[in-house]
Write an enzyme that holds these catalytic residues in place. Structure first.
Site, short mmCIF file in Angstrom:
data_model
loop_
_atom_site.label_atom_id
_atom_site.label_comp_id
_atom_site.label_asym_id
_atom_site.label_seq_id
_atom_site.Cartn_x
_atom_site.Cartn_y
_atom_site.Cartn_z
N TYR A 97 20.48 -24.58 50.69
CA TYR A 97 19.14 -24.15 51.05
C TYR A 97 18.22 -25.37 51.02
CZ TYR A 97 15.13 -20.81 50.79
OH TYR A 97 14.00 -20.08 51.00
N ARG A 141 11.56 -21.99 43.61
CA ARG A 141 11.00 -22.77 44.71
C ARG A 141 9.48 -22.62 44.74
NH1 ARG A 141 13.83 -23.96 49.31
NH2 ARG A 141 12.14 -23.24 50.64
N GLU A 187 8.32 -12.01 61.42
CA GLU A 187 9.63 -12.47 60.99
C GLU A 187 10.37 -11.33 60.28
OE1 GLU A 187 9.35 -16.49 59.43
OE2 GLU A 187 10.95 -16.02 58.02
N ARG A 239 6.78 -11.69 57.09
CA ARG A 239 5.52 -12.44 57.28
C ARG A 239 5.10 -12.45 58.73
NH1 ARG A 239 8.08 -18.00 54.68
NH2 ARG A 239 10.03 -17.92 55.82
N ARG A 271 22.08 -15.41 55.78
CA ARG A 271 21.04 -14.45 56.09
C ARG A 271 20.47 -14.84 57.44
NH1 ARG A 271 20.20 -9.40 55.16
NH2 ARG A 271 18.03 -8.84 54.90
N ARG A 275 1.11 -21.78 38.62
CA ARG A 275 0.19 -22.69 37.92
C ARG A 275 -1.05 -21.97 37.43
NH1 ARG A 275 -0.77 -24.62 43.67
NH2 ARG A 275 1.06 -25.99 43.73
N ASP A 335 15.29 -27.97 52.26
CA ASP A 335 14.03 -28.12 52.99
C ASP A 335 14.15 -29.33 53.90
OD1 ASP A 335 12.76 -25.96 51.83
OD2 ASP A 335 11.98 -27.13 50.15
#
Ligand code: UDP
Length: 367
Positions: free
Chosen positions: A348, A172, A300, A280, A249, A176, A350
Protein backbone atom coordinates in the site's frame (compact mmCIF):
# COMPACT_ATOMS: atom_id res chain seq x y z
CA UNK A 1 21.52 -9.24 -29.06
CA UNK A 2 18.57 -7.70 -27.24
CA UNK A 3 17.06 -4.61 -28.77
CA UNK A 4 16.56 -2.95 -25.38
CA UNK A 5 18.33 -2.90 -22.06
CA UNK A 6 15.05 -2.78 -20.15
CA UNK A 7 11.51 -3.83 -20.91
CA UNK A 8 9.37 -1.94 -18.42
CA UNK A 9 5.89 -3.38 -18.03
CA UNK A 10 3.64 -0.65 -16.69
CA UNK A 11 3.83 3.09 -17.36
CA UNK A 12 2.77 4.03 -13.83
CA UNK A 13 4.91 6.04 -11.48
CA UNK A 14 7.38 3.25 -10.68
CA UNK A 15 7.89 2.42 -14.35
CA UNK A 16 8.20 6.08 -15.33
CA UNK A 17 10.81 6.90 -12.69
CA UNK A 18 12.82 3.79 -13.44
CA UNK A 19 12.64 4.52 -17.19
CA UNK A 20 13.86 8.06 -16.60
CA UNK A 21 16.81 6.96 -14.51
CA UNK A 22 17.78 4.19 -16.88
CA UNK A 23 17.48 6.44 -19.96
CA UNK A 24 19.59 9.08 -18.23
CA UNK A 25 22.21 6.39 -17.61
CA UNK A 26 22.32 5.67 -21.34
CA UNK A 27 20.09 2.57 -21.32
CA UNK A 28 17.53 1.81 -23.97
CA UNK A 29 14.08 1.34 -22.48
CA UNK A 30 10.81 0.04 -23.90
CA UNK A 31 7.85 0.91 -21.70
CA UNK A 32 4.60 -0.92 -22.37
CA UNK A 33 1.21 -0.53 -20.77
CA UNK A 34 -2.13 -2.29 -21.08
CA UNK A 35 -4.00 0.97 -20.85
CA UNK A 36 -4.35 3.52 -23.62
CA UNK A 37 -2.42 6.16 -21.70
CA UNK A 38 0.70 6.64 -19.62
CA UNK A 39 0.88 7.46 -15.91
CA UNK A 40 -0.99 4.52 -14.43
CA UNK A 41 -3.27 5.72 -11.67
CA UNK A 42 -1.76 9.20 -11.46
CA UNK A 43 -3.11 9.91 -14.96
CA UNK A 44 -5.04 13.17 -15.25
CA UNK A 45 -7.08 14.42 -18.17
CA UNK A 46 -7.91 18.01 -18.97
CA UNK A 47 -11.61 18.75 -19.41
CA UNK A 48 -12.99 22.28 -19.70
CA UNK A 49 -9.76 23.63 -18.21
CA UNK A 50 -9.95 21.30 -15.20
CA UNK A 51 -7.45 18.50 -14.61
CA UNK A 52 -9.52 15.47 -13.73
CA UNK A 53 -7.83 12.85 -11.54
CA UNK A 54 -9.22 9.96 -13.53
CA UNK A 55 -8.26 7.27 -10.99
CA UNK A 56 -9.05 9.15 -7.82
CA UNK A 57 -7.47 12.00 -5.90
CA UNK A 58 -3.68 12.13 -6.00
CA UNK A 59 -2.21 14.58 -3.56
CA UNK A 60 1.53 14.43 -3.40
CA UNK A 61 3.12 14.55 0.03
CA UNK A 62 6.52 13.58 1.29
CA UNK A 63 9.06 14.29 3.99
CA UNK A 64 11.90 13.13 1.80
CA UNK A 65 13.78 16.07 0.37
CA UNK A 66 15.37 14.00 -2.36
CA UNK A 67 11.93 12.90 -3.60
CA UNK A 68 10.48 16.41 -3.37
CA UNK A 69 13.38 17.92 -5.31
CA UNK A 70 13.15 15.09 -7.81
CA UNK A 71 9.50 15.63 -8.78
CA UNK A 72 9.97 19.40 -8.86
CA UNK A 73 12.60 18.99 -11.56
CA UNK A 74 9.87 17.89 -13.96
CA UNK A 75 6.74 19.80 -12.96
CA UNK A 76 5.76 22.57 -10.57
CA UNK A 77 3.75 21.64 -7.54
CA UNK A 78 1.21 24.09 -6.16
CA UNK A 79 0.59 24.71 -2.47
CA UNK A 80 -2.57 22.62 -2.19
CA UNK A 81 -3.09 21.31 1.33
CA UNK A 82 -5.45 18.39 1.71
CA UNK A 83 -8.16 19.16 4.25
CA UNK A 84 -10.99 16.74 3.60
CA UNK A 85 -14.41 17.08 5.16
CA UNK A 86 -16.18 14.04 6.56
CA UNK A 87 -19.92 13.92 6.20
CA UNK A 88 -21.89 11.63 8.51
CA UNK A 89 -25.63 11.93 7.83
CA UNK A 90 -26.16 15.71 8.10
CA UNK A 91 -23.13 16.37 10.25
CA UNK A 92 -19.88 17.75 8.86
CA UNK A 93 -16.51 17.20 10.51
CA UNK A 94 -12.95 18.22 9.73
CA UNK A 95 -10.35 15.59 8.99
CA UNK A 96 -7.90 14.32 10.02
CA UNK A 97 -9.00 13.84 13.63
CA UNK A 98 -8.02 17.05 15.38
CA UNK A 99 -9.34 19.68 17.77
CA UNK A 100 -11.83 20.96 15.16
CA UNK A 101 -13.26 17.44 14.89
CA UNK A 102 -13.44 17.02 18.66
CA UNK A 103 -15.01 20.44 19.16
CA UNK A 104 -17.71 19.60 16.64
CA UNK A 105 -18.23 16.12 18.10
CA UNK A 106 -18.30 16.93 21.81
CA UNK A 107 -18.10 20.71 22.24
CA UNK A 108 -14.71 20.37 23.92
CA UNK A 109 -12.39 23.33 23.46
CA UNK A 110 -9.08 22.25 24.94
CA UNK A 111 -6.78 19.30 24.28
CA UNK A 112 -7.15 18.20 27.92
CA UNK A 113 -10.93 18.07 27.57
CA UNK A 114 -10.68 16.13 24.31
CA UNK A 115 -8.27 13.62 25.83
CA UNK A 116 -10.46 13.21 28.88
CA UNK A 117 -13.46 12.54 26.62
CA UNK A 118 -11.58 9.90 24.65
CA UNK A 119 -10.18 8.32 27.81
CA UNK A 120 -13.68 8.11 29.22
CA UNK A 121 -14.91 6.35 26.10
CA UNK A 122 -12.18 3.74 26.08
CA UNK A 123 -12.02 3.09 29.80
CA UNK A 124 -13.41 -0.33 30.47
CA UNK A 125 -12.89 -1.62 26.92
CA UNK A 126 -9.80 -3.46 28.09
CA UNK A 127 -7.86 -2.93 24.86
CA UNK A 128 -4.19 -3.84 25.21
CA UNK A 129 -2.01 -4.08 22.12
CA UNK A 130 -4.62 -3.54 19.35
CA UNK A 131 -5.21 -6.72 17.39
CA UNK A 132 -7.22 -5.19 14.57
CA UNK A 133 -8.34 -1.89 13.07
CA UNK A 134 -11.37 -1.57 15.32
CA UNK A 135 -9.33 -1.91 18.50
CA UNK A 136 -6.69 0.42 17.13
CA UNK A 137 -9.25 3.07 16.20
CA UNK A 138 -11.15 2.82 19.49
CA UNK A 139 -7.94 3.11 21.40
CA UNK A 140 -6.89 6.21 19.47
CA UNK A 141 -10.12 8.21 19.25
CA UNK A 142 -12.84 6.55 21.32
CA UNK A 143 -16.27 5.19 20.48
CA UNK A 144 -18.01 8.26 18.93
CA UNK A 145 -15.34 9.08 16.34
CA UNK A 146 -15.03 5.40 15.54
CA UNK A 147 -18.76 4.95 15.02
CA UNK A 148 -19.34 8.13 13.03
CA UNK A 149 -16.16 8.70 11.07
CA UNK A 150 -14.30 5.42 10.79
CA UNK A 151 -16.47 2.32 10.94
CA UNK A 152 -18.76 2.90 7.94
CA UNK A 153 -16.08 4.42 5.73
CA UNK A 154 -13.58 1.68 6.43
CA UNK A 155 -16.05 -1.17 6.01
CA UNK A 156 -17.23 0.27 2.69
CA UNK A 157 -13.65 0.85 1.57
CA UNK A 158 -12.41 -2.64 2.36
CA UNK A 159 -15.59 -4.73 2.25
CA UNK A 160 -14.73 -6.26 5.62
CA UNK A 161 -15.53 -5.69 9.23
CA UNK A 162 -13.10 -3.42 11.09
CA UNK A 163 -12.43 -6.41 13.34
CA UNK A 164 -10.92 -8.31 10.43
CA UNK A 165 -8.69 -5.52 9.14
CA UNK A 166 -5.06 -4.83 10.06
CA UNK A 167 -4.48 -1.99 12.52
CA UNK A 168 -1.85 -0.24 10.39
CA UNK A 169 -4.40 1.09 7.87
CA UNK A 170 -5.85 3.56 10.36
CA UNK A 171 -2.40 4.69 11.40
CA UNK A 172 -2.09 6.32 7.99
CA UNK A 173 -4.41 8.99 9.37
CA UNK A 174 -2.93 11.61 11.69
CA UNK A 175 -4.50 12.24 15.08
CA UNK A 176 -3.59 15.49 16.74
CA UNK A 177 -4.68 17.67 19.60
CA UNK A 178 -4.20 20.98 17.82
CA UNK A 179 -6.56 22.93 15.55
CA UNK A 180 -4.98 21.80 12.28
CA UNK A 181 -6.94 20.33 9.37
CA UNK A 182 -3.94 19.39 7.24
CA UNK A 183 -4.54 15.71 6.41
CA UNK A 184 -0.86 14.91 6.10
CA UNK A 185 2.04 15.28 8.50
CA UNK A 186 4.65 15.54 5.77
CA UNK A 187 7.00 18.44 5.25
CA UNK A 188 6.13 18.91 1.56
CA UNK A 189 2.75 18.71 -0.12
CA UNK A 190 1.05 19.79 -3.34
CA UNK A 191 -0.64 18.85 -6.58
CA UNK A 192 1.17 18.85 -9.93
CA UNK A 193 0.22 22.05 -11.74
CA UNK A 194 -1.25 21.22 -15.11
CA UNK A 195 -1.89 17.63 -14.04
CA UNK A 196 0.21 14.55 -13.32
CA UNK A 197 0.19 13.30 -16.89
CA UNK A 198 2.83 15.93 -17.64
CA UNK A 199 5.03 14.45 -14.95
CA UNK A 200 4.72 11.03 -16.58
CA UNK A 201 5.42 12.53 -20.03
CA UNK A 202 8.56 14.24 -18.81
CA UNK A 203 9.81 11.12 -17.05
CA UNK A 204 9.30 9.04 -20.17
CA UNK A 205 11.19 11.37 -22.52
CA UNK A 206 13.77 9.38 -24.41
CA UNK A 207 12.15 6.00 -23.78
CA UNK A 208 10.08 4.09 -26.34
CA UNK A 209 6.45 3.77 -25.23
CA UNK A 210 3.89 1.31 -26.50
CA UNK A 211 0.30 1.57 -25.25
CA UNK A 212 -2.67 -0.81 -25.41
CA UNK A 213 -0.06 -3.49 -25.00
CA UNK A 214 -0.54 -6.34 -22.57
CA UNK A 215 2.71 -7.76 -21.19
CA UNK A 216 1.75 -11.40 -21.64
CA UNK A 217 0.54 -10.88 -25.22
CA UNK A 218 3.67 -8.91 -25.94
CA UNK A 219 5.95 -11.67 -24.68
CA UNK A 220 4.00 -14.31 -26.58
CA UNK A 221 4.34 -12.35 -29.80
CA UNK A 222 7.85 -10.96 -29.44
CA UNK A 223 9.75 -13.24 -27.11
CA UNK A 224 12.61 -11.64 -25.31
CA UNK A 225 13.46 -8.11 -26.44
CA UNK A 226 15.39 -6.80 -23.47
CA UNK A 227 18.21 -7.90 -21.21
CA UNK A 228 16.11 -7.17 -18.15
CA UNK A 229 12.44 -6.69 -17.30
CA UNK A 230 10.93 -4.32 -14.78
CA UNK A 231 7.49 -5.68 -14.03
CA UNK A 232 5.00 -3.45 -12.23
CA UNK A 233 1.85 -5.50 -12.71
CA UNK A 234 0.38 -7.97 -10.24
CA UNK A 235 3.02 -10.38 -9.02
CA UNK A 236 0.54 -13.25 -8.62
CA UNK A 237 -0.64 -12.82 -12.20
CA UNK A 238 2.97 -12.83 -13.41
CA UNK A 239 3.36 -16.29 -11.88
CA UNK A 240 0.05 -17.55 -13.27
CA UNK A 241 -1.52 -17.47 -9.77
CA UNK A 242 0.32 -20.70 -9.01
CA UNK A 243 -0.02 -20.35 -5.24
CA UNK A 244 -3.47 -18.76 -5.49
CA UNK A 245 -4.79 -15.23 -5.85
CA UNK A 246 -3.68 -12.35 -3.73
CA UNK A 247 -6.61 -10.24 -2.65
CA UNK A 248 -7.08 -6.73 -4.01
CA UNK A 249 -9.69 -4.06 -3.58
CA UNK A 250 -11.09 -2.39 -6.64
CA UNK A 251 -12.82 0.93 -7.22
CA UNK A 252 -15.45 2.23 -9.55
CA UNK A 253 -15.39 5.91 -10.44
CA UNK A 254 -18.47 7.77 -11.57
CA UNK A 255 -17.49 11.11 -13.04
CA UNK A 256 -20.02 13.83 -13.87
CA UNK A 257 -19.79 17.23 -15.49
CA UNK A 258 -22.07 19.68 -13.76
CA UNK A 259 -23.30 23.00 -15.11
CA UNK A 260 -22.48 24.86 -11.94
CA UNK A 261 -19.42 26.59 -10.67
CA UNK A 262 -18.92 25.06 -7.27
CA UNK A 263 -20.64 21.85 -6.22
CA UNK A 264 -19.29 21.06 -2.77
CA UNK A 265 -16.80 23.78 -1.81
CA UNK A 266 -13.92 21.39 -1.14
CA UNK A 267 -11.74 19.03 -3.15
CA UNK A 268 -12.60 15.97 -1.06
CA UNK A 269 -15.68 15.11 0.97
CA UNK A 270 -15.78 11.69 2.60
CA UNK A 271 -19.12 10.02 3.23
CA UNK A 272 -18.48 8.04 6.33
CA UNK A 273 -21.86 6.36 6.90
CA UNK A 274 -23.11 3.03 5.57
CA UNK A 275 -26.28 4.64 4.16
CA UNK A 276 -24.31 6.25 1.28
CA UNK A 277 -22.80 3.67 -1.10
CA UNK A 278 -19.73 5.67 -2.12
CA UNK A 279 -16.83 6.64 0.13
CA UNK A 280 -16.07 10.08 -1.23
CA UNK A 281 -16.80 12.75 -3.79
CA UNK A 282 -13.88 14.55 -5.37
CA UNK A 283 -14.42 17.95 -6.97
CA UNK A 284 -11.42 18.22 -9.22
CA UNK A 285 -11.26 21.96 -9.87
CA UNK A 286 -10.39 22.66 -6.22
CA UNK A 287 -7.03 20.89 -6.50
CA UNK A 288 -5.74 23.73 -8.66
CA UNK A 289 -8.28 26.49 -8.05
CA UNK A 290 -9.28 26.11 -11.67
CA UNK A 291 -11.56 28.82 -12.95
CA UNK A 292 -14.40 27.45 -14.99
CA UNK A 293 -18.17 27.96 -15.13
CA UNK A 294 -18.60 24.18 -14.94
CA UNK A 295 -17.29 21.57 -12.56
CA UNK A 296 -16.36 17.86 -12.56
CA UNK A 297 -17.07 15.59 -9.67
CA UNK A 298 -16.24 11.92 -9.14
CA UNK A 299 -18.01 9.55 -6.82
CA UNK A 300 -15.75 6.75 -5.65
CA UNK A 301 -17.36 3.36 -5.05
CA UNK A 302 -15.23 0.64 -3.50
CA UNK A 303 -15.72 -2.72 -5.18
CA UNK A 304 -14.76 -6.35 -4.78
CA UNK A 305 -11.93 -7.41 -7.06
CA UNK A 306 -11.99 -10.44 -9.33
CA UNK A 307 -9.69 -11.42 -12.15
CA UNK A 308 -9.89 -8.94 -14.99
CA UNK A 309 -10.88 -6.00 -12.76
CA UNK A 310 -8.54 -3.13 -11.99
CA UNK A 311 -6.67 -3.78 -8.74
CA UNK A 312 -6.23 -0.56 -6.74
CA UNK A 313 -5.34 -1.59 -3.23
CA UNK A 314 -3.45 -4.61 -1.97
CA UNK A 315 -5.18 -6.07 1.10
CA UNK A 316 -2.17 -6.36 3.37
CA UNK A 317 -3.57 -8.65 6.04
CA UNK A 318 -1.70 -11.64 7.45
CA UNK A 319 -3.04 -14.20 5.01
CA UNK A 320 -2.22 -12.12 1.95
CA UNK A 321 1.15 -11.01 3.22
CA UNK A 322 2.10 -14.64 3.83
CA UNK A 323 0.99 -15.56 0.31
CA UNK A 324 2.89 -12.62 -1.10
CA UNK A 325 6.05 -13.88 0.62
CA UNK A 326 5.76 -17.08 -1.40
CA UNK A 327 5.62 -15.11 -4.62
CA UNK A 328 8.42 -12.88 -3.44
CA UNK A 329 10.60 -15.94 -2.90
CA UNK A 330 10.10 -16.78 -6.58
CA UNK A 331 10.85 -13.19 -7.55
CA UNK A 332 14.06 -13.21 -5.53
CA UNK A 333 15.32 -16.07 -7.64
CA UNK A 334 14.90 -14.16 -10.90
CA UNK A 335 18.16 -12.74 -12.12
CA UNK A 336 16.71 -10.51 -14.81
CA UNK A 337 13.22 -9.56 -13.65
CA UNK A 338 12.61 -6.80 -11.11
CA UNK A 339 9.22 -6.32 -9.46
CA UNK A 340 8.14 -2.82 -8.46
CA UNK A 341 5.21 -0.62 -7.48
CA UNK A 342 2.00 -1.25 -5.57
CA UNK A 343 1.13 -4.35 -7.55
CA UNK A 344 4.60 -5.79 -8.15
CA UNK A 345 5.49 -5.48 -4.47
CA UNK A 346 1.97 -5.92 -3.09
CA UNK A 347 2.32 -2.89 -0.90
CA UNK A 348 0.00 0.00 0.00
CA UNK A 349 2.49 2.56 -1.32
CA UNK A 350 1.88 6.31 -1.52
CA UNK A 351 3.35 8.18 -4.49
CA UNK A 352 6.44 9.37 -2.67
CA UNK A 353 7.23 5.87 -1.46
CA UNK A 354 6.90 4.54 -4.99
CA UNK A 355 9.40 7.14 -6.21
CA UNK A 356 11.78 6.34 -3.35
CA UNK A 357 11.57 2.64 -4.18
CA UNK A 358 12.06 3.23 -7.92
CA UNK A 359 15.07 5.47 -7.30
CA UNK A 360 16.60 2.91 -4.94
CA UNK A 361 15.99 0.19 -7.49
CA UNK A 362 17.54 2.28 -10.26
CA UNK A 363 20.52 3.12 -8.04
CA UNK A 364 21.26 -0.53 -7.42
CA UNK A 365 20.67 -1.56 -11.05
CA UNK A 366 22.58 1.20 -12.74
CA UNK A 367 25.56 1.69 -10.45
N1 UDP B 1 -10.51 6.43 7.03
C1 UDP B 1 -11.65 6.55 7.79
N2 UDP B 1 -12.48 7.61 7.60
C2 UDP B 1 -12.21 8.57 6.70
C3 UDP B 1 -11.03 8.46 5.91
C4 UDP B 1 -10.20 7.39 6.10
O1 UDP B 1 -11.94 5.69 8.62
O2 UDP B 1 -13.01 9.52 6.57
C5 UDP B 1 -9.65 5.26 7.24
C6 UDP B 1 -10.07 4.09 6.36
O3 UDP B 1 -9.87 2.91 7.10
C7 UDP B 1 -9.08 4.17 5.22
C8 UDP B 1 -7.83 4.63 5.94
O4 UDP B 1 -8.31 5.53 6.93
O5 UDP B 1 -8.92 2.93 4.59
C9 UDP B 1 -6.80 5.30 5.07
O6 UDP B 1 -7.34 6.42 4.45
P1 UDP B 1 -6.55 7.20 3.31
O7 UDP B 1 -7.23 8.50 3.12
O8 UDP B 1 -5.11 7.18 3.64
O9 UDP B 1 -6.83 6.24 2.07
P2 UDP B 1 -6.50 6.39 0.52
O10 UDP B 1 -6.53 7.85 0.21
O11 UDP B 1 -5.20 5.71 0.31
O12 UDP B 1 -7.62 5.65 -0.12
Amino acid sequence: MNKYDYLIAGAGLFGCVFAHEATAAGKKCLVIDRRSHIGGNIYTEERDGINVHVYGAHIFHTSDERVWNYVNRFVTFNNFVNSPIARYKDELYNLPFNMNTFYRMWGVATPAEAKAKIDGQIAGLGIGEPKNLEEQALKLVGRDVFEKLIKGYTEKQWGKSCKELPAFIIKRLPLRFVYDNNYFNDKYQGVAEGGYTRLAEKLLEGATVKLNCDYFDFIRENGRVAAKTVYTGMIDEYYGYRYGELEYRSLRFETERLEEENFQGNAVINYTGHEVPYTRIIEHKHFERAESPVTYITREYPAAWKRGDEPYYPVNDERNNALYEKYRALANNESDVIFGGRLGQYKYYDMDKVIEAALACADSQLK
